[in-house]
Write a protein that holds these residues in place. Sequence first.
Motif, PDB file in Angstrom:
ATOM      1  N   SER A   1      15.870   0.057  28.862  1.00 43.22           N
ATOM      2  CA  SER A   1      15.777   0.944  27.705  1.00 43.22           C
ATOM      3  C   SER A   1      14.319   1.150  27.296  1.00 43.22           C
ATOM      4  CB  SER A   1      16.577   0.364  26.528  1.00 43.22           C
ATOM      5  OG  SER A   1      16.435   1.174  25.385  1.00 43.22           O
ATOM      6  N   ALA A   2      13.566   0.059  27.235  1.00 42.90           N
ATOM      7  CA  ALA A   2      12.147   0.136  26.880  1.00 42.90           C
ATOM      8  C   ALA A   2      11.377   0.937  27.931  1.00 42.90           C
ATOM      9  CB  ALA A   2      11.566  -1.263  26.741  1.00 42.90           C
ATOM     10  N   TYR A   3      11.747   0.733  29.180  1.00 42.71           N
ATOM     11  CA  TYR A   3      11.102   1.463  30.279  1.00 42.71           C
ATOM     12  C   TYR A   3      11.341   2.962  30.137  1.00 42.71           C
ATOM     13  CZ  TYR A   3      10.574   3.518  34.932  1.00 42.71           C
ATOM     14  OH  TYR A   3      10.224   4.336  35.978  1.00 42.71           O
TER      15      TYR A   3
ATOM     16  N   SER B   1       7.216  -1.269  36.900  1.00 45.03           N
ATOM     17  CA  SER B   1       8.298  -1.792  37.731  1.00 45.03           C
ATOM     18  C   SER B   1       8.868  -3.069  37.127  1.00 45.03           C
ATOM     19  CB  SER B   1       7.777  -2.061  39.145  1.00 45.03           C
ATOM     20  OG  SER B   1       8.791  -2.603  39.966  1.00 45.03           O
ATOM     21  N   ALA B   2       7.983  -3.939  36.636  1.00 49.96           N
ATOM     22  CA  ALA B   2       8.421  -5.180  35.995  1.00 49.96           C
ATOM     23  C   ALA B   2       9.154  -4.882  34.685  1.00 49.96           C
ATOM     24  CB  ALA B   2       7.223  -6.088  35.735  1.00 49.96           C
ATOM     25  N   LEU B   3       8.674  -3.888  33.928  1.00 53.71           N
ATOM     26  CA  LEU B   3       9.313  -3.507  32.664  1.00 53.71           C
ATOM     27  C   LEU B   3      10.714  -2.957  32.914  1.00 53.71           C
ATOM     28  CD1 LEU B   3       9.154  -3.074  29.595  1.00 53.71           C
ATOM     29  CD2 LEU B   3       8.073  -0.849  30.044  1.00 53.71           C
TER      30      LEU B   3
ATOM     31  N   LEU C   1       1.220  -4.194  27.554  1.00 52.74           N
ATOM     32  CA  LEU C   1       0.289  -4.011  28.669  1.00 52.74           C
ATOM     33  C   LEU C   1       0.407  -2.595  29.237  1.00 52.74           C
ATOM     34  CD1 LEU C   1      -1.812  -5.083  30.623  1.00 52.74           C
ATOM     35  CD2 LEU C   1       0.029  -6.147  31.963  1.00 52.74           C
ATOM     36  N   SER C   2       1.630  -2.093  29.328  1.00 48.43           N
ATOM     37  CA  SER C   2       1.855  -0.724  29.819  1.00 48.43           C
ATOM     38  C   SER C   2       1.149   0.284  28.925  1.00 48.43           C
ATOM     39  CB  SER C   2       3.351  -0.412  29.875  1.00 48.43           C
ATOM     40  OG  SER C   2       4.020  -1.218  30.819  1.00 48.43           O
ATOM     41  N   GLU C   3       1.275   0.093  27.618  1.00 48.16           N
ATOM     42  CA  GLU C   3       0.650   1.012  26.666  1.00 48.16           C
ATOM     43  C   GLU C   3      -0.879   0.969  26.772  1.00 48.16           C
ATOM     44  OE1 GLU C   3       2.377  -0.452  23.093  1.00 48.16           O
ATOM     45  OE2 GLU C   3       4.159   0.831  23.221  1.00 48.16           O
ATOM     46  N   TYR C   4      -1.405  -0.230  26.967  1.00 48.51           N
ATOM     47  CA  TYR C   4      -2.858  -0.385  27.129  1.00 48.51           C
ATOM     48  C   TYR C   4      -3.346   0.376  28.362  1.00 48.51           C
ATOM     49  CZ  TYR C   4      -7.235  -2.611  28.523  1.00 48.51           C
ATOM     50  OH  TYR C   4      -8.533  -2.844  28.940  1.00 48.51           O
ATOM     51  N   LEU C   5      -2.682   0.159  29.502  1.00 44.63           N
ATOM     52  CA  LEU C   5      -3.084   0.807  30.749  1.00 44.63           C
ATOM     53  C   LEU C   5      -2.888   2.318  30.673  1.00 44.63           C
ATOM     54  CD1 LEU C   5      -1.544  -1.799  33.225  1.00 44.63           C
ATOM     55  CD2 LEU C   5      -3.985  -1.459  32.754  1.00 44.63           C
ATOM     56  N   ARG C   6      -1.806   2.742  30.044  1.00 42.39           N
ATOM     57  CA  ARG C   6      -1.544   4.180  29.874  1.00 42.39           C
ATOM     58  C   ARG C   6      -2.661   4.836  29.062  1.00 42.39           C
ATOM     59  NH1 ARG C   6       2.614   5.038  25.448  1.00 42.39           N
ATOM     60  NH2 ARG C   6       0.717   4.347  24.349  1.00 42.39           N
TER      61      ARG C   6
ATOM     62  N   TYR D   1      -6.413   1.645  36.682  1.00 43.89           N
ATOM     63  CA  TYR D   1      -5.471   1.642  35.557  1.00 43.89           C
ATOM     64  C   TYR D   1      -4.089   2.124  36.003  1.00 43.89           C
ATOM     65  CZ  TYR D   1      -9.334   1.060  32.221  1.00 43.89           C
ATOM     66  OH  TYR D   1     -10.403   0.578  31.503  1.00 43.89           O
ATOM     67  N   LEU D   2      -4.076   3.207  36.769  1.00 39.77           N
ATOM     68  CA  LEU D   2      -2.806   3.825  37.138  1.00 39.77           C
ATOM     69  C   LEU D   2      -2.039   2.979  38.156  1.00 39.77           C
ATOM     70  CD1 LEU D   2      -1.752   6.351  35.874  1.00 39.77           C
ATOM     71  CD2 LEU D   2      -2.370   7.628  37.933  1.00 39.77           C
ATOM     72  N   ASN D   3      -2.749   2.411  39.124  1.00 37.17           N
ATOM     73  CA  ASN D   3      -2.074   1.588  40.128  1.00 37.17           C
ATOM     74  C   ASN D   3      -1.518   0.301  39.525  1.00 37.17           C
ATOM     75  OD1 ASN D   3      -2.308   2.477  43.216  1.00 37.17           O
ATOM     76  ND2 ASN D   3      -4.089   3.280  42.121  1.00 37.17           N
ATOM     77  N   LEU D   4      -2.276  -0.314  38.617  1.00 36.29           N
ATOM     78  CA  LEU D   4      -1.770  -1.516  37.954  1.00 36.29           C
ATOM     79  C   LEU D   4      -0.605  -1.150  37.041  1.00 36.29           C
ATOM     80  CD1 LEU D   4      -1.981  -4.530  37.501  1.00 36.29           C
ATOM     81  CD2 LEU D   4      -3.729  -4.110  35.761  1.00 36.29           C
ATOM     82  N   LEU D   5      -0.686   0.011  36.401  1.00 34.55           N
ATOM     83  CA  LEU D   5       0.404   0.466  35.535  1.00 34.55           C
ATOM     84  C   LEU D   5       1.710   0.589  36.316  1.00 34.55           C
ATOM     85  CD1 LEU D   5       1.541   1.587  32.878  1.00 34.55           C
ATOM     86  CD2 LEU D   5       0.648   3.847  33.543  1.00 34.55           C
ATOM     87  N   GLU D   6       1.646   1.021  37.550  1.00 31.57           N
ATOM     88  CA  GLU D   6       2.850   1.157  38.372  1.00 31.57           C
ATOM     89  C   GLU D   6       3.539  -0.194  38.569  1.00 31.57           C
ATOM     90  OE1 GLU D   6       2.319   4.863  41.373  1.00 31.57           O
ATOM     91  OE2 GLU D   6       0.924   3.220  41.701  1.00 31.57           O
ATOM     92  N   TYR D   7       2.754  -1.228  38.810  1.00 29.03           N
ATOM     93  CA  TYR D   7       3.328  -2.570  38.965  1.00 29.03           C
ATOM     94  C   TYR D   7       3.951  -3.056  37.652  1.00 29.03           C
ATOM     95  CZ  TYR D   7       1.147  -3.233  43.559  1.00 29.03           C
ATOM     96  OH  TYR D   7       0.807  -3.130  44.881  1.00 29.03           O
ATOM     97  N   VAL D   8       3.261  -2.813  36.566  1.00 26.96           N
ATOM     98  CA  VAL D   8       3.759  -3.264  35.260  1.00 26.96           C
ATOM     99  C   VAL D   8       5.025  -2.505  34.879  1.00 26.96           C
ATOM    100  CG1 VAL D   8       3.218  -3.539  32.817  1.00 26.96           C
ATOM    101  CG2 VAL D   8       1.434  -3.899  34.521  1.00 26.96           C
TER     102      VAL D   8
END
Length: 384
Positions: free
Chosen positions: A315-317, A307-309, A164-169, A298-305
């Motif tokens: 390491s993945a983060y 944080s969860a990652l 999901l992070s990669e998609y939003l990025r 995209y960017l604001n949702l990415l921030e939440y994702v």
Amino acid sequence: MSEEKINEISEKTAESKKIGLKKLLNYCPVVNLVFFAIGIVSLLVHIISVNSPAFADFITKYVASVVRFVLAKLTGWIPFSLAEMTLILLPFLLIFLIVLAVKVLKSNKKYSYSRYICGLLSIIVTFYSLFVFTLGTSYQGTTLYEKLGVEKPKYEDSSDLLALSEYLRDRARECAENITFNELTGSVMPYSRDELNRLLNEACIKAAEKYDFLSPMRSNFKDVILSPYMTYTHISGVYSYYTGESNINTNFPDYTLPYTAAHEMSHQRGIAREDEANFVAYLICMESDDNYIRYSAYLNLLEYVQSALYKADKSAYSTFSYTLGEDIYLEFRAYNAFFDKYRENVAANVSQTVNNTYLQSQGQSAGTITYSFVVGLAIAYLDY
């Protein structure tokens, strides 16, 4: 008993009732009694809503939507935030009430005491009734998962979070190609507040046509005059249920404003829970054809994702962070530099405590952490 005697008793009874009613109205005017009656209805609706999500959905869609619409239209023509002005004038209002209370006590008249108390109770009841018939029932209705027809993830797997992070990025980077960036402040919103209001209202109308749980209306958000001071509370926006206004802290960096405005506008359109408002804000922004609004989402949702990652797999983060790209990295760096001034302070702690208590009182047991639950909705609904 003679007919004459019966008539005499009836007349005395009627006269007694008139005197009793007159005495009651002398102690508590009819306008206060009307407010109390509305308060009782509101309490019954609230109780039934707590026990019946279907009833809560009905009231939210067919009754509360009308109240929110009327409030938004009544206050929409005012060029400033009525809610903010009310808070600014609150100390003066309290002083007035105290002076009035002293005056009432000096009068030494029972009916004056009663009228003063009835007046105060009417104000409290009015605020409670407005809450019930704007957002109160929405808190008790079916969840956004159910409305969207998806299942809540049992847990947030790091592989899902990374995907999901990669998609939003990637989507954000596509948008960033057509955006101007300032090295110190980040991206630059390419239009005025009025234009942003127009674009977001168009997106809201499209979203309401697509998602029937959103109330269709046009209503502009309002800038908070004291935004620089509001930033110390870490509050980026607030929906005022008693005035129907969406209020935005315009002191925050540009890229946060469209998404924040969409979040508050989603409250205005019937979404009460914070995680749901966060996701509906994303859905609203996705209905816009505007590049910057979509970038903001995209960017604001990415921030939440992200944080969860970070919590799921540090390491993945860490590895993912290096793939953001120069523009997005600059955006986040500029935001952190901006926020350092406001990060630690008493106002923020008090604000978070108050907000946390409020959210928990509405059944959101995680309190302010609820805002981040938007990630589960994104995983369940988005095709990434």
